[in-house]
Design a protein around this motif. Structure first.
Motif, PDB file in Angstrom:
ATOM      1  N   PRO A  30       0.856  -1.223  -0.088  1.00 52.32           N
ATOM      2  CA  PRO A  30      -0.103   0.324  -0.062  1.00 52.32           C
ATOM      3  C   PRO A  30       0.644   1.174   0.056  1.00 52.32           C
ATOM      4  N   GLU A  31       0.229   2.355  -0.643  1.00 54.26           N
ATOM      5  CA  GLU A  31       0.963   3.612  -0.744  1.00 54.26           C
ATOM      6  C   GLU A  31       0.992   4.142   0.904  1.00 54.26           C
ATOM      7  N   GLY A  32       2.099   5.017   0.914  1.00 54.38           N
ATOM      8  CA  GLY A  32       2.228   5.655   2.500  1.00 54.38           C
ATOM      9  C   GLY A  32       2.713   4.732   3.311  1.00 54.38           C
ATOM     10  N   GLU A  33       3.113   3.575   3.135  1.00 57.57           N
ATOM     11  CA  GLU A  33       3.860   2.728   3.942  1.00 57.57           C
ATOM     12  C   GLU A  33       5.231   2.333   3.389  1.00 57.57           C
ATOM     13  N   GLN A  34       6.006   1.941   4.066  1.00 59.18           N
ATOM     14  CA  GLN A  34       7.439   1.392   3.934  1.00 59.18           C
ATOM     15  C   GLN A  34       8.077   2.644   3.379  1.00 59.18           C
TER      16      GLN A  34
ATOM     17  N   PHE B 262      11.729  12.707  -4.513  1.00 58.30           N
ATOM     18  CA  PHE B 262      10.075  12.146  -4.900  1.00 58.30           C
ATOM     19  C   PHE B 262       9.581  11.026  -4.104  1.00 58.30           C
ATOM     20  N   GLY B 263      10.463  10.056  -3.975  1.00 58.03           N
ATOM     21  CA  GLY B 263      10.074   8.968  -3.250  1.00 58.03           C
ATOM     22  C   GLY B 263       9.532   9.443  -1.694  1.00 58.03           C
ATOM     23  N   LEU B 264      10.260  10.210  -1.093  1.00 57.29           N
ATOM     24  CA  LEU B 264       9.993  10.574   0.113  1.00 57.29           C
ATOM     25  C   LEU B 264       8.597  11.592   0.255  1.00 57.29           C
ATOM     26  N   SER B 265       8.587  12.618  -0.814  1.00 57.64           N
ATOM     27  CA  SER B 265       7.454  13.727  -0.706  1.00 57.64           C
ATOM     28  C   SER B 265       6.274  12.709  -0.917  1.00 57.64           C
ATOM     29  N   THR B 266       6.403  11.927  -2.079  1.00 62.32           N
ATOM     30  CA  THR B 266       5.096  11.019  -2.318  1.00 62.32           C
ATOM     31  C   THR B 266       4.586  10.261  -1.169  1.00 62.32           C
ATOM     32  N   CYS B 267       5.462   9.707  -0.445  1.00 62.31           N
ATOM     33  CA  CYS B 267       5.085   8.762   0.686  1.00 62.31           C
ATOM     34  C   CYS B 267       4.541   9.537   1.707  1.00 62.31           C
ATOM     35  N   LEU B 268       5.304  10.751   2.041  1.00 62.32           N
ATOM     36  CA  LEU B 268       4.706  11.342   3.118  1.00 62.32           C
ATOM     37  C   LEU B 268       3.522  12.217   2.707  1.00 62.32           C
ATOM     38  N   SER B 269       3.162  12.563   1.659  1.00 62.22           N
ATOM     39  CA  SER B 269       1.868  13.063   1.491  1.00 62.22           C
ATOM     40  C   SER B 269       1.002  12.217   1.392  1.00 62.22           C
ATOM     41  N   ALA B 270       1.040  11.141   1.116  1.00 61.33           N
ATOM     42  CA  ALA B 270      -0.002   9.901   1.268  1.00 61.33           C
ATOM     43  C   ALA B 270      -0.215   9.826   2.585  1.00 61.33           C
ATOM     44  N   GLN B 271       0.870   9.820   3.536  1.00 55.24           N
ATOM     45  CA  GLN B 271       0.439   9.707   5.003  1.00 55.24           C
ATOM     46  C   GLN B 271      -0.389  10.693   5.642  1.00 55.24           C
ATOM     47  N   VAL B 272       0.107  11.980   5.131  1.00 58.33           N
ATOM     48  CA  VAL B 272      -0.554  13.364   5.776  1.00 58.33           C
ATOM     49  C   VAL B 272      -1.768  13.345   5.203  1.00 58.33           C
ATOM     50  N   ARG B 273      -1.985  13.399   4.070  1.00 60.79           N
ATOM     51  CA  ARG B 273      -3.278  13.511   3.368  1.00 60.79           C
ATOM     52  C   ARG B 273      -4.387  12.258   3.819  1.00 60.79           C
TER      53      ARG B 273
ATOM     54  N   GLU C 198      -5.014   9.764   2.214  1.00 62.02           N
ATOM     55  CA  GLU C 198      -5.511   9.517   0.734  1.00 62.02           C
ATOM     56  C   GLU C 198      -4.458   8.601  -0.039  1.00 62.02           C
ATOM     57  N   PRO C 199      -3.900   7.433   0.586  1.00 65.66           N
ATOM     58  CA  PRO C 199      -2.794   6.790  -0.279  1.00 65.66           C
ATOM     59  C   PRO C 199      -2.842   6.562  -1.521  1.00 65.66           C
ATOM     60  N   GLU C 200      -4.027   6.282  -2.303  1.00 62.78           N
ATOM     61  CA  GLU C 200      -4.119   5.722  -3.795  1.00 62.78           C
ATOM     62  C   GLU C 200      -4.435   7.038  -4.564  1.00 62.78           C
ATOM     63  N   ASP C 201      -4.302   8.431  -4.085  1.00 65.15           N
ATOM     64  CA  ASP C 201      -4.497   9.584  -4.871  1.00 65.15           C
ATOM     65  C   ASP C 201      -3.434   9.738  -5.818  1.00 65.15           C
ATOM     66  N   PRO C 202      -3.458  10.140  -6.980  1.00 59.59           N
ATOM     67  CA  PRO C 202      -2.408  10.803  -8.119  1.00 59.59           C
ATOM     68  C   PRO C 202      -1.954  11.879  -7.400  1.00 59.59           C
ATOM     69  N   LEU C 203      -2.703  12.791  -6.725  1.00 58.08           N
ATOM     70  CA  LEU C 203      -2.188  14.029  -6.233  1.00 58.08           C
ATOM     71  C   LEU C 203      -0.954  13.734  -5.481  1.00 58.08           C
ATOM     72  N   ASN C 204      -0.632  12.828  -4.721  1.00 53.21           N
ATOM     73  CA  ASN C 204       0.519  12.458  -3.978  1.00 53.21           C
ATOM     74  C   ASN C 204       1.449  12.368  -4.969  1.00 53.21           C
TER      75      ASN C 204
END
Length: 136
Positions: A8-12, A65-76, A78-84
């Motif tokens: 899942p997005e936002g993990e690992q 890219f990897g860090l900001s994508t993962c962190l935005s999925a956690q903060v927002r 909404e892990p499966e959102d393309p906005l991340n």
């Protein structure tokens, strides 16, 4: 980037960031090889400096890219959102603009990387294929 899409997005986040960093470094090495072949630096030391600078820059962009994508999925949350992915790509583009000391480069890279990353996520979600026989 087969391992990047696993789980899942936002993990690992550390594993995803490390994988994006490695992909960025590899892309930087390939780009540096072409740059060295086409522009012919004056010495071997100049060629080594070019390769190192390009590889480190691209590895940094991958890590951002990897860090900001993962962190935005956690903060927002909404892990499966393309906005991340847009946020991750835009952040990497802003870092590239800061490296180039250019607002125009940063803005253009932000939009280009962000849109490309969001389309990659959408394509992955919907099963788009770039190669192989079409699904009927």
């Amino acid at each position: 980037m087969a391992g990047y899409w696993d789980g899942p997005e936002g993990e690992q986040c550390p594993q995803r960031t490390w994988l994006a960093t490695r992909v960025g470094a590899a892309a930087g090495l390939v780009g540096a090889a072409y740059r060295i072949i086409l522009l012919r630096p004056g010495s071997a030391l100049a060629a080594l400096q070019t390769a190192a600078a390009d590889s480190v820059t691209m590895a940094t962009l991958g890590a951002v890219f990897g860090l900001s994508t993962c962190l935005s999925a956690q903060v927002r949350e909404e892990p499966e959102d393309p906005l991340n992915y847009f946020i991750g790509g835009c952040t990497a583009g802003a870092v590239l603009g800061a490296r180039a000391h250019s607002y125009l480069t940063g803005t253009t890279a932000c939009l280009g990387f962000g849109i490309t990353a969001a389309l990659m996520k959408i394509g992955n979600q919907e099963g788009w294929r770039l190669t192989g026989p079409p699904k009927l």
